[in-house]
Design a protein around this motif. Structure first.
Motif, short mmCIF file in Angstrom:
data_model
loop_
_atom_site.label_atom_id
_atom_site.label_comp_id
_atom_site.label_asym_id
_atom_site.label_seq_id
_atom_site.Cartn_x
_atom_site.Cartn_y
_atom_site.Cartn_z
N THR A 110 0.38 -0.75 -0.33
CA THR A 110 -0.20 0.08 0.12
C THR A 110 0.86 1.06 -0.01
OG1 THR A 110 -0.14 -0.53 2.85
CG2 THR A 110 -1.76 -0.89 0.96
N VAL A 111 1.79 1.17 0.68
CA VAL A 111 2.34 2.49 1.22
C VAL A 111 4.22 1.98 0.94
CG1 VAL A 111 1.40 4.01 1.57
CG2 VAL A 111 2.55 2.87 3.15
N MET A 112 4.92 2.57 1.73
CA MET A 112 5.81 2.47 1.98
C MET A 112 6.78 3.20 2.64
SD MET A 112 8.68 1.56 -1.74
CE MET A 112 8.14 3.25 -2.46
N GLY A 113 7.16 2.57 3.94
CA GLY A 113 7.84 3.50 5.51
C GLY A 113 8.64 2.94 5.92
N SER A 114 9.50 3.47 6.82
CA SER A 114 10.65 3.26 7.40
C SER A 114 11.20 2.83 8.64
CB SER A 114 11.59 4.99 6.85
OG SER A 114 11.97 5.31 6.06
#
Length: 364
Positions: A110-114
């Motif tokens: 869905t998204v990329m995160g860190s």
């Protein structure tokens, strides 16, 4: 603490734009279909909870969809969707292709995160502390027990670090954030790889467990001398102190949107289940712990879950078209539009109703 370098970046145009979406599935003719609000249920990763909640708030009016999302950890999300007690599961740890087939699940990002390191060190400013992979590993192995250790001091000669014992906070629940962080530790340390290893749950050598990203953030905030790992949105929203990390190219980098994007730009989405690997990549400006977060959707929903599957796809289709601003305001990285299109194609190809009918696209 205000983080001006991040908020300034959020006003810029992302390098990875979401682009124009396929119009057919949610064309103007869908207005009649969304006039009556429906509810979908999901459960799993706490990593994406901030953005899913923001999307859920916006989608109530914009798409007529009410989201009920339980932030119970990736392990719980996988169990619930396997048992078909929710419309979709959420996990930061991608399932292998074999498990997806066995459980009749479609996986998509869905998204990329860190993942970032958060610390509570009185007098130390945001992103001032520099940590190397070796220091991080030895801290979490329990080999370095005080913040004024000579190895930490030598790497941070320009700042004054308090003489405090190190208190480690880790995830007590099965967690995709833990999977991501321990995968990083396993890549940078043979000792970690051969010891605790990588997984959604590991046997931590030292420290105290807390449930969810929320729990780790609270534990660090309330404990002087604490260090933990969490999704970056929790650090930002809670104004926690984060650290620099030395990346694979030997450069100390800050956890800001430019370094997250530098890693995201290298994503290979052709792997089964869209399982792009963004951990410990080469690149001068790359943040070393970036990951997609995933949704698990049944490919064979039973009759009383067909509407939930359809509306889950409608919800994420809306998010792909209209949710980029909300995502970037929380410092997640939107997917490229080409990945959105590939996900919609996977919905159309793989998700079938009880009679073998396609559930996507939805005709107006």
């Amino acid at each position: 603490m205000h983080r001006p370098e991040i908020h300034a970046v959020n006003r810029r145009t992302l390098l990875l734009g979401t682009g124009a979406a396929l119009a057919a599935p949610m064309a103007l003719g869908m207005r009649e279909a969304v006039a009556q609000q429906v509810t979908i249920t999901g459960a799993g990763a706490s990593f994406p909870r901030p953005v899913y909640e923001r999307w859920g708030t916006q989608a109530r009016e914009a798409a007529g969809i009410q989201l009920n999302y339980q932030s119970i950890g990736s392990g719980g999300g996988i169990n619930q969707i396997t048992n078909r007690t929710v419309d979709f599961g959420a996990s930061d740890a991608p399932l292998p292709a074999e498990q997806l087939r066995e459980r009749n699940l479609l996986q998509f990002p869905t998204v990329m995160g860190s993942v970032v390191l958060i610390v509570n060190l009185p007098g130390v400013q945001d992103n001032a502390l520099r940590l190397t992979p070796e220091l991080v590993t030895d801290i979490f192995l329990g080999k370095i027990t005080r913040w004024n250790d000579t190895r930490i001091a030598e790497t941070n000669r320009d700042i004054r670090i308090p003489n405090l014992p190190i208190s480690i906070a880790y995830r007590a629940d099965a967690s995709g954030t833990t999977f991501t962080f321990t995968t990083y530790l396993s890549r940078v340390s043979t000792e970690w790889q051969q010891g605790p290893g990588a997984g959604t749950s590991v046997r931590w050598p030292v420290g105290n467990g807390a449930r969810g990203n929320e729990g780790v953030a609270n534990a660090v905030r309330n404990t002087p001398g604490a260090i933990g790992y969490t999704e970056n949105a929790y650090a930002t929203v809670n104004r926690l102190i984060t650290t620099q990390l030395r990346n694979k190219s030997g450069r100390f980098v800050r956890p800001v949107m430019e370094t997250f994007q530098a890693a995201a730009a290298q994503a290979d989405w052709s792997r089964p289940g869209f399982a792009a690997d963004l951990i410990d990549l080469n690149g001068e400006n790359v943040w070393p712990i970036v990951t997609p977060t995933f949704i698990l959707l049944p490919t064979n929903p039973v009759a009383d879950r067909v509407a939930g599957s359809r509306n889950s796809m409608r919800f994420f289709d809306w998010a792909f078209r209209s949710g980029a601003q909300a995502a970037t305001s929380l410092e997640y990285i939107p997917l490229p539009s080409s990945v959105h299109d590939a996900i919609r194609a996977a919905w159309a190809e793989q998700v079938r109703g009880p009679n073998g009918e396609r559930l996507w696209p939805i005709s107006g």
